[in-house]
Design an enzyme around this catalytic site. Structure first.
Site, mmCIF file in Angstrom:
data_model
loop_
_atom_site.group_PDB
_atom_site.id
_atom_site.type_symbol
_atom_site.label_atom_id
_atom_site.label_comp_id
_atom_site.label_asym_id
_atom_site.label_seq_id
_atom_site.Cartn_x
_atom_site.Cartn_y
_atom_site.Cartn_z
ATOM 1 N N CYS A 116 0.836 -1.208 0.000
ATOM 2 C CA CYS A 116 0.000 0.000 0.000
ATOM 3 C C CYS A 116 0.873 1.261 0.000
ATOM 4 O O CYS A 116 1.743 1.430 0.855
ATOM 5 C CB CYS A 116 -0.933 -0.009 1.209
ATOM 6 S SG CYS A 116 -1.999 1.436 1.216
ATOM 7 N N GLY B 287 0.632 -6.663 -12.122
ATOM 8 C CA GLY B 287 0.933 -5.308 -12.571
ATOM 9 C C GLY B 287 0.846 -5.165 -14.070
ATOM 10 O O GLY B 287 1.559 -5.840 -14.810
ATOM 11 N N ARG C 249 -6.587 -3.641 -11.831
ATOM 12 C CA ARG C 249 -7.447 -2.686 -12.538
ATOM 13 C C ARG C 249 -8.068 -3.284 -13.787
ATOM 14 O O ARG C 249 -9.206 -2.952 -14.149
ATOM 15 C CB ARG C 249 -6.635 -1.428 -12.857
ATOM 16 C CG ARG C 249 -6.303 -0.627 -11.597
ATOM 17 C CD ARG C 249 -5.177 0.319 -11.838
ATOM 18 N NE ARG C 249 -3.982 -0.401 -12.249
ATOM 19 C CZ ARG C 249 -2.932 0.159 -12.822
ATOM 20 N NH1 ARG C 249 -2.936 1.459 -13.059
ATOM 21 N NH2 ARG C 249 -1.879 -0.554 -13.150
HETATM 22 C C1 FMN Z 1 -7.578 1.797 -5.961
HETATM 23 C C2 FMN Z 1 -6.601 0.714 -5.622
HETATM 24 C C3 FMN Z 1 -6.686 0.092 -4.384
HETATM 25 C C4 FMN Z 1 -5.770 -0.913 -4.028
HETATM 26 N N1 FMN Z 1 -5.885 -1.533 -2.810
HETATM 27 C C5 FMN Z 1 -5.032 -2.548 -2.476
HETATM 28 C C6 FMN Z 1 -5.162 -3.267 -1.248
HETATM 29 O O1 FMN Z 1 -6.065 -3.014 -0.441
HETATM 30 N N2 FMN Z 1 -4.264 -4.240 -0.985
HETATM 31 C C7 FMN Z 1 -3.257 -4.560 -1.856
HETATM 32 O O2 FMN Z 1 -2.452 -5.457 -1.569
HETATM 33 N N3 FMN Z 1 -3.132 -3.929 -3.028
HETATM 34 C C8 FMN Z 1 -3.988 -2.949 -3.362
HETATM 35 N N4 FMN Z 1 -3.880 -2.329 -4.577
HETATM 36 C C9 FMN Z 1 -2.873 -2.791 -5.542
HETATM 37 C C10 FMN Z 1 -3.483 -3.832 -6.495
HETATM 38 O O3 FMN Z 1 -3.851 -4.995 -5.804
HETATM 39 C C11 FMN Z 1 -2.478 -4.204 -7.604
HETATM 40 O O4 FMN Z 1 -1.326 -4.728 -6.994
HETATM 41 C C12 FMN Z 1 -2.099 -3.018 -8.471
HETATM 42 O O5 FMN Z 1 -3.245 -2.294 -8.883
HETATM 43 C C13 FMN Z 1 -1.310 -3.462 -9.707
HETATM 44 O O6 FMN Z 1 -2.042 -4.372 -10.461
HETATM 45 P P1 FMN Z 1 -2.838 -3.925 -11.799
HETATM 46 O O7 FMN Z 1 -1.842 -3.217 -12.678
HETATM 47 O O8 FMN Z 1 -3.330 -5.232 -12.359
HETATM 48 O O9 FMN Z 1 -3.922 -2.997 -11.350
HETATM 49 C C14 FMN Z 1 -4.753 -1.308 -4.940
HETATM 50 C C15 FMN Z 1 -4.694 -0.676 -6.192
HETATM 51 C C16 FMN Z 1 -5.591 0.315 -6.541
HETATM 52 C C17 FMN Z 1 -5.484 0.955 -7.911
#
Ligand code: FMN
Length: 344
Positions: A114, A217, A241
């Site tokens: 986070c 990611g 996302r």
């Molecule tokens: C709005 C938002 C909230 C997130 N909340 C958490 C969370 O509560 N715990 C966590 O481990 N990662 C959290 N993440 C990270 C995501 O789990 C993920 O690792 C990150 O978005 C990258 O993956 P993606 O490119 O597929 O989105 C959050 C990301 C976003 C954008």
């Protein structure tokens, strides 16, 4: 670790691999997990984080963040839901992991990613990546507290706080502390969510790891799915996302794994129908203004990688009343349908 296996083996087993639905605080709550896992393709999901400071939290806190605890810790369509903890004090984390496990959490996942300033200032999330020893202690605290329960601990890490110099050490520390699976969001905290994701760094972590490593990611398409796997060498991925931007991506990946065929791209009408289902199932007690802003939040993610969703978003973004929004959403679907029939 309770692993969900494929319902059918892919013809080409090199394509096999698990797909996780990422935790996203304020975005992927129980209802969103319900809708997304219903569409298919996901093997597990993770809750928003439960923040642990200096108290043993009451069960209601865990049940609010993970209502699925009352239904076997699965979404209604049967996808396991793991519970995520965020904190830094090993004893407190351990104590709260015990509460979660007693309530039925099948896996405790730990948040070392986070980037939020308030969380980091209080030594939570990615802040711990500045000290592999603290990562170790935090995971160890949970692992030891869960001894005898059969509930494993997993860790979700970024590549570092400021830079990647401690990436390998932190991953090793999480594993030494007892993590049975590592999910790596391939960016540092400083890199935020800016592309590119550094999947090659996940490969370095995987090479040294003795437990499964999941790449996460910037996987937005089927092609990126495969590229992330090839570059990282990981079989398993987690979608964040993109699961919201294209809710059928996991299903398309799974279909491709099983058959080698590509399903057609997601249509706007399907996205719009999903948003409608979201509104139909959302807590009716929520003020309609809140519902509209949640819809816009989702649409905003949808438009990031889809120009058609972007056009619809532009026309919907100023609407504030829920009824007007839903009518306009319907109109946008009609408009899309008409455009398709004219072009086809
Ligand atoms: C709005 C938002 C909230 C997130 N909340 C958490 C969370 O509560 N715990 C966590 O481990 N990662 C959290 N993440 C990270 C995501 O789990 C993920 O690792 C990150 O978005 C990258 O993956 P993606 O490119 O597929 O989105 C959050 C990301 C976003 C954008």
């Amino acid at each position: 670790m309770p692993a969900t296996s494929f319902s059918a083996a892919p013809a080409d087993t090199s394509r096999a691999g698990l797909i996780g639905l990422a935790p996203m605080e304020g975005v992927i709550d129980a209802l969103t997990r319900e809708l997304l896992t219903e569409l298919g393709g996901f093997d597990w999901s993770v809750t928003e984080f439960v923040r642990v400071t200096d108290a043993r939290l009451p069960p209601r806190v865990f049940q609010r963040i993970c209502p699925e605890l009352d239904t076997g810790s699965q979404t209604p369509s049967g996808t396991p839901v793991y519970l995520q903890l965020l904190g830094s004090q090993p004893d407190r984390l351990g104590e709260n992991a015990q509460v979660a496990a007693a309530l039925g959490a099948p896996v405790i996942d730990m948040n070392f990613g986070c980037p939020a300033k308030t969380v980091n200032r209080h030594d939570g999330g990615a802040a711990l990546l500045r000290s592999p020893e603290r990562v170790y202690q935090a995971v160890r605290g949970v692992h030891s507290a869960l001894e005898g329960t059969g509930v494993p601990v997993t860790a979700k890490l970024r590549l570092g706080f400021e830079d990647k110099t401690l990436a390998l050490e932190c991953a090793r520390a999480a594993e030494d502390g007892g993590a049975q699976r590592l999910v790596v969001h391939a960016r540092t905290r400083r890199e935020g969510y800016r592309p590119p994701a550094h999947w090659e760094w996940v490969s370095r972590i995987r090479e040294q790891a003795g437990v499964p490593v999941v790449v996460n990611g910037d996987i937005w398409t089927l092609d990126e799915y495969w590229k992330a796997r090839e570059v990282s060498g990981c079989q398993d991925v987690m979608l964040g996302r993109a699961a919201l931007a294209d809710p059928w991506l996991a299903k398309r990946i799974r279909h491709w794994q099983l058959t080698g065929e590509r399903l057609p791209a997601t249509r706007w009408q399907d996205r719009s129908a999903l948003l409608t289902a979201y509104v139909q199932r959302i807590d009716p007690a929520l003020p309609s203004k809140v519902v509209v802003s949640l819809l816009k939040q989702w649409l905003n993610i949808m438009r990031q990688h889809d120009s058609e969703a972007g056009e619809h978003f532009q026309r919907l973004r100023r609407i504030t009343a829920l009824d007007d929004f839903m009518t306009a959403l319907q109109d946008e679907s009609q408009r899309s349908e008409t455009a398709m029939s004219l072009s086809g």
